[in-house]
Write a protein that holds these residues in place. Sequence first.
Motif, PDB file in Angstrom:
ATOM      1  N   GLU A 229      11.143  70.340 -11.761  1.00 42.41           N
ATOM      2  CA  GLU A 229      11.738  69.601 -12.953  1.00 42.41           C
ATOM      3  C   GLU A 229      10.988  68.406 -13.569  1.00 42.41           C
ATOM      4  N   LEU A 230      10.882  68.101 -14.886  1.00 41.73           N
ATOM      5  CA  LEU A 230      10.293  67.273 -15.473  1.00 41.73           C
ATOM      6  C   LEU A 230      11.314  65.990 -15.646  1.00 41.73           C
ATOM      7  N   GLU A 231      11.079  64.767 -15.353  1.00 38.68           N
ATOM      8  CA  GLU A 231      12.044  63.615 -15.584  1.00 38.68           C
ATOM      9  C   GLU A 231      11.126  62.389 -16.201  1.00 38.68           C
ATOM     10  N   TYR A 232      11.580  62.116 -17.402  1.00 39.52           N
ATOM     11  CA  TYR A 232      10.874  60.973 -18.068  1.00 39.52           C
ATOM     12  C   TYR A 232      11.590  59.508 -17.536  1.00 39.52           C
ATOM     13  N   LYS A 233      10.289  58.929 -17.085  1.00 42.49           N
ATOM     14  CA  LYS A 233      10.954  57.520 -16.535  1.00 42.49           C
ATOM     15  C   LYS A 233      10.422  56.331 -17.759  1.00 42.49           C
ATOM     16  N   GLY A 234      11.458  55.539 -17.950  1.00 43.44           N
ATOM     17  CA  GLY A 234      11.098  54.523 -18.906  1.00 43.44           C
ATOM     18  C   GLY A 234      12.283  53.777 -19.482  1.00 43.44           C
ATOM     19  N   PRO A 235      12.076  52.399 -19.546  1.00 42.31           N
ATOM     20  CA  PRO A 235      13.282  51.577 -19.860  1.00 42.31           C
ATOM     21  C   PRO A 235      13.981  51.876 -20.914  1.00 42.31           C
ATOM     22  N   ASP A 272       5.145  54.034 -19.618  1.00 42.80           N
ATOM     23  CA  ASP A 272       6.047  55.010 -19.086  1.00 42.80           C
ATOM     24  C   ASP A 272       5.453  56.147 -18.346  1.00 42.80           C
ATOM     25  N   GLU A 273       6.388  56.992 -17.657  1.00 48.04           N
ATOM     26  CA  GLU A 273       5.898  57.663 -16.572  1.00 48.04           C
ATOM     27  C   GLU A 273       6.730  59.288 -16.805  1.00 48.04           C
ATOM     28  N   LEU A 274       5.843  60.225 -16.503  1.00 47.05           N
ATOM     29  CA  LEU A 274       6.554  61.590 -16.299  1.00 47.05           C
ATOM     30  C   LEU A 274       6.644  62.099 -14.927  1.00 47.05           C
ATOM     31  N   LEU A 275       7.868  61.890 -14.456  1.00 47.12           N
ATOM     32  CA  LEU A 275       8.212  62.387 -12.973  1.00 47.12           C
ATOM     33  C   LEU A 275       8.179  64.018 -12.860  1.00 47.12           C
ATOM     34  N   LEU A 276       7.193  64.554 -11.941  1.00 47.64           N
ATOM     35  CA  LEU A 276       7.154  65.780 -11.864  1.00 47.64           C
ATOM     36  C   LEU A 276       7.734  66.251 -10.498  1.00 47.64           C
ATOM     37  N   LYS A 277       8.968  66.789 -10.371  1.00 49.70           N
ATOM     38  CA  LYS A 277       9.717  67.064  -9.195  1.00 49.70           C
ATOM     39  C   LYS A 277       9.612  68.429  -8.821  1.00 49.70           C
ATOM     40  N   GLY A 279      11.666  70.516  -6.200  1.00 50.25           N
ATOM     41  CA  GLY A 279      12.911  70.532  -5.460  1.00 50.25           C
ATOM     42  C   GLY A 279      13.491  69.218  -5.528  1.00 50.25           C
ATOM     43  N   GLU A 280      13.773  68.378  -4.724  1.00 49.30           N
ATOM     44  CA  GLU A 280      14.372  66.947  -4.995  1.00 49.30           C
ATOM     45  C   GLU A 280      13.407  65.863  -4.770  1.00 49.30           C
ATOM     46  N   LEU A 281      12.107  66.319  -4.428  1.00 46.97           N
ATOM     47  CA  LEU A 281      11.175  65.309  -4.049  1.00 46.97           C
ATOM     48  C   LEU A 281       9.929  65.248  -5.271  1.00 46.97           C
ATOM     49  N   PRO A 282       9.497  64.176  -5.360  1.00 50.41           N
ATOM     50  CA  PRO A 282       8.257  64.118  -6.471  1.00 50.41           C
ATOM     51  C   PRO A 282       7.076  64.888  -5.809  1.00 50.41           C
ATOM     52  N   ALA A 283       6.578  65.761  -6.735  1.00 50.18           N
ATOM     53  CA  ALA A 283       5.428  66.539  -6.456  1.00 50.18           C
ATOM     54  C   ALA A 283       4.170  65.720  -5.888  1.00 50.18           C
ATOM     55  N   LYS A 284       3.963  64.463  -6.592  1.00 47.88           N
ATOM     56  CA  LYS A 284       2.733  63.689  -6.255  1.00 47.88           C
ATOM     57  C   LYS A 284       3.268  63.112  -4.935  1.00 47.88           C
ATOM     58  N   GLY A 285       2.374  63.410  -3.732  1.00 42.26           N
ATOM     59  CA  GLY A 285       2.544  62.820  -2.542  1.00 42.26           C
ATOM     60  C   GLY A 285       3.066  63.936  -1.564  1.00 42.26           C
ATOM     61  N   ALA A 287       3.855  67.533  -2.594  1.00 46.47           N
ATOM     62  CA  ALA A 287       3.209  69.082  -2.920  1.00 46.47           C
ATOM     63  C   ALA A 287       2.101  69.305  -2.061  1.00 46.47           C
ATOM     64  N   SER A 288       1.913  70.568  -1.502  1.00 49.61           N
ATOM     65  CA  SER A 288       0.675  70.942  -0.710  1.00 49.61           C
ATOM     66  C   SER A 288      -0.097  71.163  -1.619  1.00 49.61           C
ATOM     67  N   HIS A 289      -1.519  71.351  -1.323  1.00 49.22           N
ATOM     68  CA  HIS A 289      -2.464  71.665  -2.343  1.00 49.22           C
ATOM     69  C   HIS A 289      -2.238  72.867  -3.007  1.00 49.22           C
ATOM     70  N   GLY A 290      -1.936  74.071  -2.378  1.00 54.07           N
ATOM     71  CA  GLY A 290      -1.437  75.297  -3.117  1.00 54.07           C
ATOM     72  C   GLY A 290      -0.249  75.076  -4.411  1.00 54.07           C
ATOM     73  N   GLU A 291       0.707  74.181  -3.778  1.00 54.85           N
ATOM     74  CA  GLU A 291       1.765  73.897  -4.529  1.00 54.85           C
ATOM     75  C   GLU A 291       1.259  73.007  -5.863  1.00 54.85           C
ATOM     76  N   SER A 292       0.405  71.997  -5.545  1.00 53.33           N
ATOM     77  CA  SER A 292      -0.066  71.189  -6.574  1.00 53.33           C
ATOM     78  C   SER A 292      -0.888  72.084  -7.680  1.00 53.33           C
ATOM     79  N   TRP A 293      -1.542  73.032  -7.363  1.00 52.62           N
ATOM     80  CA  TRP A 293      -2.458  73.713  -8.315  1.00 52.62           C
ATOM     81  C   TRP A 293      -1.264  74.628  -9.134  1.00 52.62           C
ATOM     82  N   SER A 294      -0.299  75.199  -8.390  1.00 54.01           N
ATOM     83  CA  SER A 294       0.530  76.031  -9.198  1.00 54.01           C
ATOM     84  C   SER A 294       1.300  75.272 -10.257  1.00 54.01           C
ATOM     85  N   TYR A 295       1.668  74.000  -9.672  1.00 55.94           N
ATOM     86  CA  TYR A 295       2.429  73.117 -10.653  1.00 55.94           C
ATOM     87  C   TYR A 295       1.631  72.918 -11.983  1.00 55.94           C
TER      88      TYR A 295
END
Length: 374
Positions: A229-235, A272-277, A279-285, A287-295
């Motif tokens: 899921e993509l989530e836009y973060k900003g005020p 602002d930030e684009l949060l890459l999710k 499942g329920e977690l942020p991909a950054k930090g 996601a595994s290496h393979g999951e990051s490549w796929s994302y």
Amino acid sequence: MHVTHLSLADFRSYARAEVPLDPGVTAFIGPNGQGKTNLVEAVGYLATLGSHRVSSDAPLVRMGAERAIVRAAVREGERQQLVELELNPGKANRARINRSSQVRPRDVLGIVRTVLFAPEDLSLVKGDPGERRRFLDELVTARSPRMAGVRGDYDRVLKQRNSLLKSAAMARRHGGGRTVDLSTLDVWDQHLARVGAELLAQRLDLIGVLGPLVDKAYEALAPGGGPVELEYKGPAVGGSREELYERLLAELGEARKQEVERGVTLVGPHRDELLLKLGELPAKGYASHGESWSYALALRLASYELLKSEGEGPEPVLALDDVFAELDVKRRERLAELVAPGEQVLVTAAVPEDVPGVLAGARYAVARGEVTRL
């Protein structure tokens, strides 16, 4: 749309290069460091006026040369165009369409469209927010080339506002009682909020249509591994352009005291930030290496599908720079099947075995600055 001929002069490692191109798949094959990436980088530059590898034009000009030229013949249906960019580090770049008409570089945007995936794209998932903002803004501009002007306006206003804030902060700290006239700050606030609202509206619209495509692409590459899921973060998020303008203006007002103290603009799309999710977690930090490549791949494949489906411009050229060697066998096969139907697909690889068999087409050997058709 496809590029029928690519010409380079003093671009990167090439003193001269003339490369005829066909529709379908073309693979550039050769050892690392021989110039394969330079070819797809040149096509990408025509589409975005920038490189996916460096932030300035100087490294793109061959050592010892004063300027570089990138030229491409492009066919869209029965229409043919010749687009040319002259890169002049430290000076204004020049552009021509069909040789005779000299235009602004940004006027060539939209003639060539590309979606390029390269190893550097891992930074979309693992890197800082600026990488994801750049991804959004380049795709916004690919959808609507006029947004290049909006982005340029925003950057100019931001630079002027920051200059005023920096002067005020310096005076407060070291001015011995000297103050800076901030009476024009209200005007800069209005300019920043107005242009920022337009950029923000385009980003939010993009995320709304891109999100489901990213989820679909991720599922195709890694079945059962999502959802994403993509989530836009900003005020200031949501509402009409006028509502976004009013909200940005209010946020700037609330942040003014802190901005004057720190000497920098703290509110706006540039923060602002684009949060890459995943499942329920942020991909950054997480996601595994393979999951990051796929994302990262899913972001680019979704961009390609979006540009291809909207019908407001030519189908983009899809470029895959040294991608398959980084993937396991299953992901490699899935990716190849997804991209094979593209009107024009450019692939770089160190050895022929890295190019899946389904991607049959033209092959070029690249070595020591020479591009030779096999």
